[in-house]
Design a protein around this motif. Structure first.
Motif, PDB file in Angstrom:
ATOM      1  N   THR A   1       0.817  -1.232   0.000  1.00 12.90           N
ATOM      2  CA  THR A   1       0.000   0.000   0.000  1.00 12.90           C
ATOM      3  C   THR A   1       0.840   1.265   0.000  1.00 12.90           C
ATOM      4  OG1 THR A   1      -0.170   0.310   2.409  1.00 12.90           O
ATOM      5  CG2 THR A   1      -1.695  -1.268   1.394  1.00 12.90           C
ATOM      6  N   ASP A   2       2.165   1.152  -0.015  1.00  9.85           N
ATOM      7  CA  ASP A   2       3.047   2.326   0.074  1.00  9.85           C
ATOM      8  C   ASP A   2       3.200   2.977  -1.295  1.00  9.85           C
ATOM      9  OD1 ASP A   2       3.372   1.735   2.722  1.00  9.85           O
ATOM     10  OD2 ASP A   2       5.363   0.846   2.510  1.00  9.85           O
ATOM     11  N   ILE A   3       2.454   4.027  -1.531  1.00  9.08           N
ATOM     12  CA  ILE A   3       2.395   4.627  -2.867  1.00  9.08           C
ATOM     13  C   ILE A   3       2.927   6.052  -2.891  1.00  9.08           C
ATOM     14  CG2 ILE A   3       0.419   3.214  -3.584  1.00  9.08           C
ATOM     15  CD1 ILE A   3      -1.308   5.788  -3.059  1.00  9.08           C
ATOM     16  N   PRO A   4       3.377   6.526  -4.061  1.00  6.15           N
ATOM     17  CA  PRO A   4       3.725   7.937  -4.220  1.00  6.15           C
ATOM     18  C   PRO A   4       2.471   8.779  -4.436  1.00  6.15           C
ATOM     19  CG  PRO A   4       4.071   6.786  -6.285  1.00  6.15           C
ATOM     20  CD  PRO A   4       3.670   5.734  -5.271  1.00  6.15           C
ATOM     21  N   PHE A   5       2.539  10.010  -3.993  1.00  9.43           N
ATOM     22  CA  PHE A   5       1.439  10.958  -4.186  1.00  9.43           C
ATOM     23  C   PHE A   5       2.031  12.361  -4.129  1.00  9.43           C
ATOM     24  CE2 PHE A   5      -2.178  13.230  -1.742  1.00  9.43           C
ATOM     25  CZ  PHE A   5      -2.713  13.748  -2.911  1.00  9.43           C
ATOM     26  N   TYR A   6       1.863  13.122  -5.205  1.00  8.74           N
ATOM     27  CA  TYR A   6       2.349  14.495  -5.222  1.00  8.74           C
ATOM     28  C   TYR A   6       1.523  15.329  -6.197  1.00  8.74           C
ATOM     29  CZ  TYR A   6       5.017  12.637  -9.238  1.00  8.74           C
ATOM     30  OH  TYR A   6       5.392  12.019 -10.404  1.00  8.74           O
ATOM     31  N   ILE A   7       1.582  16.634  -6.022  1.00  9.75           N
ATOM     32  CA  ILE A   7       0.822  17.562  -6.856  1.00  9.75           C
ATOM     33  C   ILE A   7       1.756  18.667  -7.327  1.00  9.75           C
ATOM     34  CG2 ILE A   7      -1.218  19.030  -7.022  1.00  9.75           C
ATOM     35  CD1 ILE A   7      -2.279  17.656  -4.475  1.00  9.75           C
ATOM     36  N   CYS A   8       1.733  18.953  -8.629  1.00  8.71           N
ATOM     37  CA  CYS A   8       2.543  20.038  -9.211  1.00  8.71           C
ATOM     38  C   CYS A   8       1.607  21.170  -9.641  1.00  8.71           C
ATOM     39  CB  CYS A   8       3.321  19.528 -10.430  1.00  8.71           C
ATOM     40  SG  CYS A   8       4.419  18.136 -10.069  1.00  8.71           S
ATOM     41  N   PHE A   9       1.894  22.391  -9.199  1.00  6.89           N
ATOM     42  CA  PHE A   9       1.021  23.536  -9.454  1.00  6.89           C
ATOM     43  C   PHE A   9       1.682  24.543 -10.391  1.00  6.89           C
ATOM     44  CE2 PHE A   9       0.231  22.031  -5.113  1.00  6.89           C
ATOM     45  CZ  PHE A   9      -1.129  21.788  -5.160  1.00  6.89           C
ATOM     46  N   SER A  10       0.856  25.245 -11.129  1.00 11.24           N
ATOM     47  CA  SER A  10       1.352  26.369 -11.933  1.00 11.24           C
ATOM     48  C   SER A  10       1.531  27.583 -11.023  1.00 11.24           C
ATOM     49  CB  SER A  10       0.368  26.699 -13.049  1.00 11.24           C
ATOM     50  OG  SER A  10      -0.835  27.247 -12.504  1.00 11.24           O
ATOM     51  N   ASP A  11       2.356  28.532 -11.474  1.00  9.15           N
ATOM     52  CA  ASP A  11       2.534  29.770 -10.701  1.00  9.15           C
ATOM     53  C   ASP A  11       1.209  30.500 -10.530  1.00  9.15           C
ATOM     54  OD1 ASP A  11       5.250  29.284 -10.522  1.00  9.15           O
ATOM     55  OD2 ASP A  11       5.727  30.464 -12.312  1.00  9.15           O
ATOM     56  N   ASN A  12       0.411  30.472 -11.577  1.00  9.88           N
ATOM     57  CA  ASN A  12      -0.885  31.150 -11.542  1.00  9.88           C
ATOM     58  C   ASN A  12      -1.806  30.534 -10.497  1.00  9.88           C
ATOM     59  OD1 ASN A  12      -3.906  31.042 -12.926  1.00  9.88           O
ATOM     60  ND2 ASN A  12      -2.941  33.070 -13.010  1.00  9.88           N
ATOM     61  N   TYR A  13      -1.790  29.201 -10.423  1.00  9.74           N
ATOM     62  CA  TYR A  13      -2.650  28.535  -9.436  1.00  9.74           C
ATOM     63  C   TYR A  13      -2.218  28.906  -8.019  1.00  9.74           C
ATOM     64  CZ  TYR A  13      -5.501  24.998  -7.144  1.00  9.74           C
ATOM     65  OH  TYR A  13      -6.441  24.365  -6.356  1.00  9.74           O
ATOM     66  N   ILE A  14      -0.926  28.947  -7.773  1.00 16.56           N
ATOM     67  CA  ILE A  14      -0.417  29.286  -6.443  1.00 16.56           C
ATOM     68  C   ILE A  14      -0.830  30.702  -6.054  1.00 16.56           C
ATOM     69  CG2 ILE A  14       1.691  29.717  -5.118  1.00 16.56           C
ATOM     70  CD1 ILE A  14       2.987  27.411  -6.582  1.00 16.56           C
ATOM     71  N   GLN A  15      -0.731  31.624  -6.989  1.00 17.62           N
ATOM     72  CA  GLN A  15      -1.109  33.006  -6.705  1.00 17.62           C
ATOM     73  C   GLN A  15      -2.586  33.132  -6.344  1.00 17.62           C
ATOM     74  OE1 GLN A  15       0.076  35.239 -10.170  1.00 17.62           O
ATOM     75  NE2 GLN A  15       2.270  34.824  -9.859  1.00 17.62           N
ATOM     76  N   GLU A  16      -3.427  32.322  -6.985  1.00 19.73           N
ATOM     77  CA  GLU A  16      -4.869  32.402  -6.768  1.00 19.73           C
ATOM     78  C   GLU A  16      -5.341  31.587  -5.564  1.00 19.73           C
ATOM     79  OE1 GLU A  16      -6.541  31.037 -10.400  1.00 19.73           O
ATOM     80  OE2 GLU A  16      -6.167  32.910 -11.492  1.00 19.73           O
ATOM     81  N   ASN A  17      -4.498  30.678  -5.074  1.00 17.59           N
ATOM     82  CA  ASN A  17      -4.945  29.748  -4.024  1.00 17.59           C
ATOM     83  C   ASN A  17      -3.896  29.592  -2.926  1.00 17.59           C
ATOM     84  OD1 ASN A  17      -7.515  28.317  -5.370  1.00 17.59           O
ATOM     85  ND2 ASN A  17      -5.917  28.509  -6.941  1.00 17.59           N
ATOM     86  N   ARG A  18      -3.378  30.707  -2.442  1.00 13.82           N
ATOM     87  CA  ARG A  18      -2.295  30.643  -1.456  1.00 13.82           C
ATOM     88  C   ARG A  18      -2.721  29.950  -0.168  1.00 13.82           C
ATOM     89  NH1 ARG A  18       2.243  32.790  -2.977  1.00 13.82           N
ATOM     90  NH2 ARG A  18       2.338  34.366  -4.614  1.00 13.82           N
TER      91      ARG A  18
END
Length: 494
Positions: free
Chosen positions: A412-429
């Motif tokens: 059950t040991d799995i990878p999980f990660y999320i990559c965001f755009s600069d625009n998304y980060i600015q809108e959802n800090r």
């Protein structure tokens, strides 16, 4: 499914009883070929369970049966080649020919030449055998049959309720329209994070992920686990509102594709998996709902060998009709066994540890594939974020694959990660801050539905669960609550 000593004893009693009855019937009615054939059919499941036990060193269970039913001949052959040592093939052969041998032996018995005492003994044996079958009726075999039927019925119901779910979400459920942009969900296959250098593995198997995991644009989760060890059970929950922690009826559980479309998103499904198995699972039903679909693996359930390696999916991205509001799901073949079939020759980098060399090479290639997908996707004008998770892990060093009947926590040991755009980060800090703080918290991938919709800012009244949304400040990260194998085991429990 029960697996304690009492269940095993019941099965032994049941096996002995049914075997005695069928031997007696076969001998007494040897002139009736149809009866003999029926007897052989009845004894075969009993023998299969014993054969599985002696070949796999564990008792057969519902999960294993469902996995077998979801596979095909070539995948079964790959599994046998990868996970069953040669010495066990003799055991399998014995149990395959056992029904025939039993029939031939019983046919040689002759009641006509026996005396009265023998008849009395036979009658007593028959009575005791019938009693044994009755007392052992709640056993491994009957549980397997019952549970398998229930699971298949649930899958069938999910398909039947497709139109009702769509009507329900359109007419009776209030949801936000989400934030415009292109959101991507990439589903890995059979990937164990313990063999990824980004998670501390000694071999450099994930150079790209190593380089980006600490970036501001990445949320890298260290404690993610799968809700099951087989693909169909995992994705049935991960891609719908149903999870281990709620009481939603699977048949009426809205899928992530249905929710996105109801909120006005165009949906795309790209896959290197086979399109169909022996029957339509919830995964194939969900995929069929997507507005655009591309299946580069044209074998359609006949074999598991793919026409292309996963990188070919990057070309599929060029064929999409893009809009400003999209959900793209990409289902990789990933690290599915046989591992040596999952990467081209130039990625044959690791040697010296034959137990894991092929698996490590497939992990290295997977890292390269996801890197290329991300580069192409992040260059899109409206790109917002890419979520990556694996359906489950494999246990390559132990030669166990992801067989739930031989479960170990590592599966059950799995990878999980999320990559965001600069625009998304600015809108959802605020949301990014919450996700960064949750990077070491427990998570099971049946909560991906909540995660993806939360990132898209789609909230469905009466369905949204903040305690199961890792992007929410209300996320319940208590380690004691997290489960796998559909709630049967706590995370880490052997």
């Amino acid at each position: 499914m029960p697996s304690n000593s009492l269940d095993i004893i019941k099965y032994i009693i049941f096996s002995a009883g049914i075997s005695n009855i069928l031997v007696l019937l076969t001998s007494a009615l040897k002139k009736f070929a149809v009866v003999r054939f029926i007897c052989l059919l009845l004894i075969t499941p009993v023998i299969i369970v014993w054969g599985y036990y002696f070949s796999a060193s564990t008792w057969l269970n519902t999960d294993a049966v469902l996995a077998i039913m979801q596979t095909n001949f070539a995948e079964a052959k790959e599994y046998l080649a990868d996970y069953l040592p040669l010495k066990y093939y003799a055991v399998l052969i014995i149990f395959v020919i056992a029904p025939y041998w039993l029939s031939k032996t019983a046919n040689k018995l002759s009641f006509a030449e026996t005396g009265k005492k023998i008849y009395i003994l036979l009658v007593i044996t028959l009575i005791f055998s019938m009693f044994a079958v009755y007392k052992g009726k709640g056993n491994l075999l009957t549980y397997i049959a019952k549970d398998t039927y229930i699971y298949l019925q649930r899958y069938d119901d999910f398909n039947k309720y497709r139109e009702e779910r769509k009507q329900n979400i359109n007419k009776n459920i209030s949801l936000t329209d989400g934030k415009a942009g292109i959101y991507v969900l990439v589903i890995g296959e059979s990937q164990n994070k313990n063999y990824m250098s980004a998670y501390g593995y000694v071999r450099p198997t994930t150079p790209w992920l190593n380089n980006i995991k600490n970036n501001e644009n990445v949320a890298f989760f260290s404690n993610a686990h799968s809700c099951h060890t087989h693909t169909v059970p995992v994705l049935t929950y991960a891609l719908t509102a149903k999870n281990q922690y709620n009481n939603i009826d699977l048949a009426k559980a809205i899928s992530v594709v249905e929710a996105a479309e109801a909120a006005g998103f165009d949906t795309v499904w790209l896959s290197n998996q086979v399109k169909y198995g022996f029957w339509d699972t919830p995964t194939t039903v969900i995929a069929a709902e997507a507005n655009q679909q591309q299946w580069i693996n044209n074998n359609a359930g006949e074999i598991t060998k793919t026409d292309y390696y996963d990188l070919k999916l990057a070309d599929s991205l060029d064929k999409i009709k893009y809009s400003g509001k999209m959900l793209i799901v990409i289902h990789l073949m990933g690290n599915h066994g046989s591992y040596s079939e999952r990467y081209p020759a130039e990625f044959n980098k690791f040697t010296g540890d034959k137990d894991v060399d092929d698996y490590d090479n497939s992990i290295l290639y997977n890292d390269y594939v996801v890197e290329n997908l991300y580069k192409k996707l992040s260059g899109l004008k409206n790109f917002k974020c890419m979520v990556y998770f694996a359906d489950h892990a494999d246990a390559p060093r132990q030669h166990l694959g992801h067989d739930a009947s031989r479960y170990i926590p590592e599966m059950t040991d799995i990878p999980f990660y999320i990559c965001f755009s600069d625009n998304y980060i600015q809108e959802n800090r605020d949301k990014i801050a919450v996700l960064k703080q949750a990077q070491d918290k427990y998570f099971t991938n049946d909560l991906i539905f909540n995660t993806v919709l939360s990132l898209m800012d789609i909230k469905i009244n009466d369905i949204y669960e903040p305690e199961n949304d890792i992007a929410s400040p209300q996320y319940d990260f208590n380690p004691e609550r997290f489960r796998t194998l559909y709630g049967k085991k706590r995370i880490g429990e052997k």
